[in-house]
Motif scaffolding. Structure first.
Motif, PDB file in Angstrom:
ATOM      1  N   ALA A  31       0.845  -1.204   0.000  1.00  0.00           N
ATOM      2  CA  ALA A  31       0.000   0.000   0.000  1.00  0.00           C
ATOM      3  C   ALA A  31       0.874   1.246   0.000  1.00  0.00           C
ATOM      4  O   ALA A  31       2.073   1.204   0.297  1.00  0.00           O
ATOM      5  CB  ALA A  31      -0.922   0.008   1.215  1.00  0.00           C
ATOM      6  N   GLY A  32       0.252   2.392  -0.327  1.00  0.00           N
ATOM      7  CA  GLY A  32       0.907   3.677  -0.210  1.00  0.00           C
ATOM      8  C   GLY A  32       2.176   3.784  -1.038  1.00  0.00           C
ATOM      9  O   GLY A  32       2.291   3.263  -2.149  1.00  0.00           O
ATOM     10  N   ILE A  33       3.168   4.489  -0.483  1.00  0.00           N
ATOM     11  CA  ILE A  33       4.451   4.670  -1.160  1.00  0.00           C
ATOM     12  C   ILE A  33       5.067   3.316  -1.497  1.00  0.00           C
ATOM     13  O   ILE A  33       5.598   3.097  -2.588  1.00  0.00           O
ATOM     14  CB  ILE A  33       5.418   5.470  -0.272  1.00  0.00           C
ATOM     15  CG1 ILE A  33       4.886   6.879  -0.005  1.00  0.00           C
ATOM     16  CG2 ILE A  33       6.808   5.519  -0.902  1.00  0.00           C
ATOM     17  CD1 ILE A  33       4.904   7.798  -1.169  1.00  0.00           C
ATOM     18  N   GLY A  34       5.006   2.380  -0.540  1.00  0.00           N
ATOM     19  CA  GLY A  34       5.611   1.067  -0.742  1.00  0.00           C
ATOM     20  C   GLY A  34       5.056   0.350  -1.949  1.00  0.00           C
ATOM     21  O   GLY A  34       5.794  -0.333  -2.664  1.00  0.00           O
ATOM     22  N   TYR A  35       3.741   0.499  -2.193  1.00  0.00           N
ATOM     23  CA  TYR A  35       3.143  -0.137  -3.365  1.00  0.00           C
ATOM     24  C   TYR A  35       3.792   0.389  -4.645  1.00  0.00           C
ATOM     25  O   TYR A  35       4.150  -0.378  -5.547  1.00  0.00           O
ATOM     26  CB  TYR A  35       1.631   0.099  -3.423  1.00  0.00           C
ATOM     27  CG  TYR A  35       1.098  -0.271  -4.787  1.00  0.00           C
ATOM     28  CD1 TYR A  35       0.798  -1.590  -5.087  1.00  0.00           C
ATOM     29  CD2 TYR A  35       1.004   0.685  -5.804  1.00  0.00           C
ATOM     30  CE1 TYR A  35       0.396  -1.951  -6.365  1.00  0.00           C
ATOM     31  CE2 TYR A  35       0.605   0.328  -7.078  1.00  0.00           C
ATOM     32  CZ  TYR A  35       0.296  -0.993  -7.354  1.00  0.00           C
ATOM     33  OH  TYR A  35      -0.073  -1.349  -8.626  1.00  0.00           O
ATOM     34  N   PHE A  36       3.935   1.710  -4.759  1.00  0.00           N
ATOM     35  CA  PHE A  36       4.487   2.283  -5.993  1.00  0.00           C
ATOM     36  C   PHE A  36       5.975   1.986  -6.137  1.00  0.00           C
ATOM     37  O   PHE A  36       6.466   1.835  -7.265  1.00  0.00           O
ATOM     38  CB  PHE A  36       4.194   3.783  -6.051  1.00  0.00           C
ATOM     39  CG  PHE A  36       2.750   4.074  -6.378  1.00  0.00           C
ATOM     40  CD1 PHE A  36       2.299   3.984  -7.685  1.00  0.00           C
ATOM     41  CD2 PHE A  36       1.837   4.372  -5.382  1.00  0.00           C
ATOM     42  CE1 PHE A  36       0.967   4.212  -8.001  1.00  0.00           C
ATOM     43  CE2 PHE A  36       0.502   4.599  -5.680  1.00  0.00           C
ATOM     44  CZ  PHE A  36       0.055   4.518  -6.999  1.00  0.00           C
ATOM     45  N   VAL A  37       6.702   1.873  -5.030  1.00  0.00           N
ATOM     46  CA  VAL A  37       8.085   1.407  -5.113  1.00  0.00           C
ATOM     47  C   VAL A  37       8.107   0.000  -5.709  1.00  0.00           C
ATOM     48  O   VAL A  37       8.897  -0.309  -6.614  1.00  0.00           O
ATOM     49  CB  VAL A  37       8.755   1.416  -3.731  1.00  0.00           C
ATOM     50  CG1 VAL A  37      10.134   0.750  -3.779  1.00  0.00           C
ATOM     51  CG2 VAL A  37       8.883   2.848  -3.196  1.00  0.00           C
ATOM     52  N   ALA A  38       7.210  -0.851  -5.228  1.00  0.00           N
ATOM     53  CA  ALA A  38       7.144  -2.229  -5.729  1.00  0.00           C
ATOM     54  C   ALA A  38       6.772  -2.255  -7.205  1.00  0.00           C
ATOM     55  O   ALA A  38       7.379  -2.994  -8.005  1.00  0.00           O
ATOM     56  CB  ALA A  38       6.134  -3.031  -4.913  1.00  0.00           C
ATOM     57  N   GLU A  39       5.788  -1.464  -7.605  1.00  0.00           N
ATOM     58  CA  GLU A  39       5.363  -1.440  -9.001  1.00  0.00           C
ATOM     59  C   GLU A  39       6.502  -1.001  -9.916  1.00  0.00           C
ATOM     60  O   GLU A  39       6.746  -1.605 -10.969  1.00  0.00           O
ATOM     61  CB  GLU A  39       4.177  -0.492  -9.161  1.00  0.00           C
ATOM     62  CG  GLU A  39       3.647  -0.397 -10.590  1.00  0.00           C
ATOM     63  CD  GLU A  39       2.522   0.603 -10.708  1.00  0.00           C
ATOM     64  OE1 GLU A  39       1.399   0.271 -10.306  1.00  0.00           O
ATOM     65  OE2 GLU A  39       2.774   1.727 -11.201  1.00  0.00           O
ATOM     66  N   GLN A  40       7.215   0.052  -9.520  1.00  0.00           N
ATOM     67  CA  GLN A  40       8.299   0.571 -10.357  1.00  0.00           C
ATOM     68  C   GLN A  40       9.477  -0.390 -10.419  1.00  0.00           C
ATOM     69  O   GLN A  40      10.073  -0.596 -11.477  1.00  0.00           O
ATOM     70  CB  GLN A  40       8.708   1.954  -9.851  1.00  0.00           C
ATOM     71  CG  GLN A  40       7.624   3.005 -10.092  1.00  0.00           C
ATOM     72  CD  GLN A  40       7.852   4.310  -9.353  1.00  0.00           C
ATOM     73  OE1 GLN A  40       8.985   4.705  -9.097  1.00  0.00           O
ATOM     74  NE2 GLN A  40       6.771   4.992  -8.996  1.00  0.00           N
ATOM     75  N   LEU A  41       9.826  -1.008  -9.290  1.00  0.00           N
ATOM     76  CA  LEU A  41      10.920  -1.980  -9.303  1.00  0.00           C
ATOM     77  C   LEU A  41      10.540  -3.236 -10.079  1.00  0.00           C
ATOM     78  O   LEU A  41      11.389  -3.839 -10.745  1.00  0.00           O
ATOM     79  CB  LEU A  41      11.320  -2.343  -7.875  1.00  0.00           C
ATOM     80  CG  LEU A  41      12.045  -1.251  -7.089  1.00  0.00           C
ATOM     81  CD1 LEU A  41      12.303  -1.715  -5.658  1.00  0.00           C
ATOM     82  CD2 LEU A  41      13.356  -0.856  -7.762  1.00  0.00           C
ATOM     83  N   ALA A  42       9.276  -3.618 -10.021  1.00  0.00           N
ATOM     84  CA  ALA A  42       8.836  -4.808 -10.763  1.00  0.00           C
ATOM     85  C   ALA A  42       9.033  -4.619 -12.257  1.00  0.00           C
ATOM     86  O   ALA A  42       9.323  -5.578 -12.991  1.00  0.00           O
ATOM     87  CB  ALA A  42       7.374  -5.110 -10.453  1.00  0.00           C
ATOM     88  N   ALA A  43       8.907  -3.375 -12.740  1.00  0.00           N
ATOM     89  CA  ALA A  43       9.062  -3.103 -14.165  1.00  0.00           C
ATOM     90  C   ALA A  43      10.500  -3.279 -14.642  1.00  0.00           C
ATOM     91  O   ALA A  43      10.751  -3.341 -15.857  1.00  0.00           O
ATOM     92  CB  ALA A  43       8.583  -1.686 -14.481  1.00  0.00           C
ATOM     93  N   THR A  44      11.466  -3.379 -13.726  1.00  0.00           N
ATOM     94  CA  THR A  44      12.870  -3.569 -14.102  1.00  0.00           C
ATOM     95  C   THR A  44      13.220  -5.039 -14.297  1.00  0.00           C
ATOM     96  O   THR A  44      14.348  -5.361 -14.678  1.00  0.00           O
ATOM     97  CB  THR A  44      13.810  -2.998 -13.027  1.00  0.00           C
ATOM     98  OG1 THR A  44      13.739  -3.809 -11.842  1.00  0.00           O
ATOM     99  CG2 THR A  44      13.455  -1.562 -12.695  1.00  0.00           C
ATOM    100  N   GLY A  45      12.286  -5.932 -14.004  1.00  0.00           N
ATOM    101  CA  GLY A  45      12.557  -7.362 -14.095  1.00  0.00           C
ATOM    102  C   GLY A  45      13.081  -7.966 -12.813  1.00  0.00           C
ATOM    103  O   GLY A  45      13.352  -9.174 -12.754  1.00  0.00           O
ATOM    104  N   ALA A  46      13.225  -7.152 -11.777  1.00  0.00           N
ATOM    105  CA  ALA A  46      13.718  -7.648 -10.494  1.00  0.00           C
ATOM    106  C   ALA A  46      12.670  -8.532  -9.815  1.00  0.00           C
ATOM    107  O   ALA A  46      11.467  -8.450 -10.106  1.00  0.00           O
ATOM    108  CB  ALA A  46      14.058  -6.476  -9.577  1.00  0.00           C
ATOM    109  N   LEU A  47      13.147  -9.375  -8.895  1.00  0.00           N
ATOM    110  CA  LEU A  47      12.246 -10.109  -8.022  1.00  0.00           C
ATOM    111  C   LEU A  47      11.882  -9.187  -6.872  1.00  0.00           C
ATOM    112  O   LEU A  47      12.759  -8.711  -6.134  1.00  0.00           O
ATOM    113  CB  LEU A  47      12.917 -11.368  -7.488  1.00  0.00           C
ATOM    114  CG  LEU A  47      12.129 -12.149  -6.421  1.00  0.00           C
ATOM    115  CD1 LEU A  47      10.818 -12.680  -6.998  1.00  0.00           C
ATOM    116  CD2 LEU A  47      12.975 -13.277  -5.849  1.00  0.00           C
ATOM    117  N   VAL A  48      10.602  -8.899  -6.719  1.00  0.00           N
ATOM    118  CA  VAL A  48      10.125  -7.972  -5.701  1.00  0.00           C
ATOM    119  C   VAL A  48       9.316  -8.750  -4.670  1.00  0.00           C
ATOM    120  O   VAL A  48       8.328  -9.414  -5.013  1.00  0.00           O
ATOM    121  CB  VAL A  48       9.265  -6.855  -6.323  1.00  0.00           C
ATOM    122  CG1 VAL A  48       8.699  -5.942  -5.243  1.00  0.00           C
ATOM    123  CG2 VAL A  48      10.092  -6.047  -7.327  1.00  0.00           C
TER     124      VAL A  48
END
Length: 325
Positions: A31-48
């Motif tokens: 949720a919140g900021i953490g959700y968008f950090v996860a969404e953006q990092l997921a787009a790099t191909g990383a394991l989140v």
């Protein structure tokens, strides 16, 4: 302490560097900021890996991320930072996912109470200090083996603009004498940031490859945040009402930018603080000069010892650990 420099010209918040071989654990990633950090990092191909108190919320976040990043590599582990005894299981949960190292811990989860009464965890600690600082202090300790197993791991602590105007009262760390929710929140975030800078000093002194950085989202409002059903479903009317504020603050999607840069940018270094360009409130992520009270080594050393005293009963058996514990 590293000095601020102009933003790297190569950095583009909309074209992040690929990170297919890296793994990131985000506390409160549902949720919140953490959700968008996860969404953006997921787009790099990383394991989140989403750290969440409930599987239901983690699954909702997973659904929302995959709606935008269909190939996202996502997992979740149970994580309740207010329950110190439960944090010992975090390395086991990560091992169950097949991880033998962790490239970054993003210490994001937090609690902000708006009004009295003062609340305590089952461990007897004031809720905001326990969740925002003590839980991350203990979690970092437990995850030390996985972080040190990575070639160049990072601990990215999510600070807050609220910490600028606060000062730690180490004689009343848990606000038992004078509880004011907004001040207690600001002090809990300042404690997090002070710990992060002290952690980096100790890591460097021990010649550890792990680095500790701070990042903060500036002013990030729900009303300026784009919808991400079922995690966030803001109304158009609320967004229109908030548009005048957009001259000074931003949505939580943009608030995630400094945190993502601190986690990903190969030029980022331990001991740095990243925040939004415009007055520390909005805009592209740039290096900031931390305020002296955030980085004071004497205060940080006393806070470290106080934090160790409060968490020590829950850290017995954690080996190996980070320098200085």
């Amino acid at each position: 302490m590293p000095k601020p420099t102009p933003a790297e010209p190569h950095w583009n918040v909309n074209a992040l560097p690929p990170a297919p071989n890296r793994s990131f654990l985000i506390t409160g990633g549902n949720a919140g900021i953490g959700y968008f950090v996860a969404e953006q990092l997921a787009a790099t191909g990383a394991l989140v890996i989403l750290g969440s108190r409930t599987a239901r919320k983690a699954e909702a976040a997973t659904t929302a991320i995959r709606a935008r990043v269909p190939q996202a590599r996502l997992r979740h582990i149970p994580l309740d930072l207010a329950d110190l005894a439960s944090l010992e299981s975090a390395p086991r949960h990560l091992a169950d996912l097949g991880l033998n190292h962790l490239d970054a811990l993003i210490a994001n989860a937090g609690v902000a109470l708006d009004a009295p009464p003062r609340r305590e965890t089952n461990d007897g600690h004031e809720l905001m200090l326990a969740t925002n600082h003590l839980g991350h202090f203990a979690l970092t300790h437990w995850l030390a083996p996985l972080l040190t197993a990575a070639p160049a791991a990072r601990v990215v602590t999510v600070g807050s603009f609220a910490a600028r105007s606060e000062r730690l009262d180490l004689s009343d760390l848990q606000s038992t004498r004078d509880y004011r929710p907004k001040r207690t929140y600001g002090r809990s975030k300042l404690a997090q940031m002070s710990f992060a800078f002290e952690l980096d000093r100790r890591l460097r002194a021990a010649s550890s490859p792990v680095r500790s950085l701070v990042a903060h989202p500036g002013g990030a409002l729900d009303a300026l945040t784009p919808p991400r059903p079922p995690v966030h479903t803001g109304s158009t009317a609320a967004r229109v009402r908030a548009l005048p504020a957009a001259a000074m603050v931003q949505g939580k999607d943009h608030g995630a930018w400094p945190i993502v840069r601190a986690a990903l940018d190969p030029a980022a270094e331990g001991g740095q603080m990243w925040g939004p360009r415009m007055f520390g409130l909005r805009g592209a992520p740039v290096l900031e000069q931390p305020r002296p009270h955030m980085t004071d080594p004497g205060t940080a050393a006393r806070l470290w010892e106080a934090s160790l005293t409060l968490t020590c009963p829950y850290l017995i058996g954690a080996q190996p650990n980070m320098p200085g514990w």
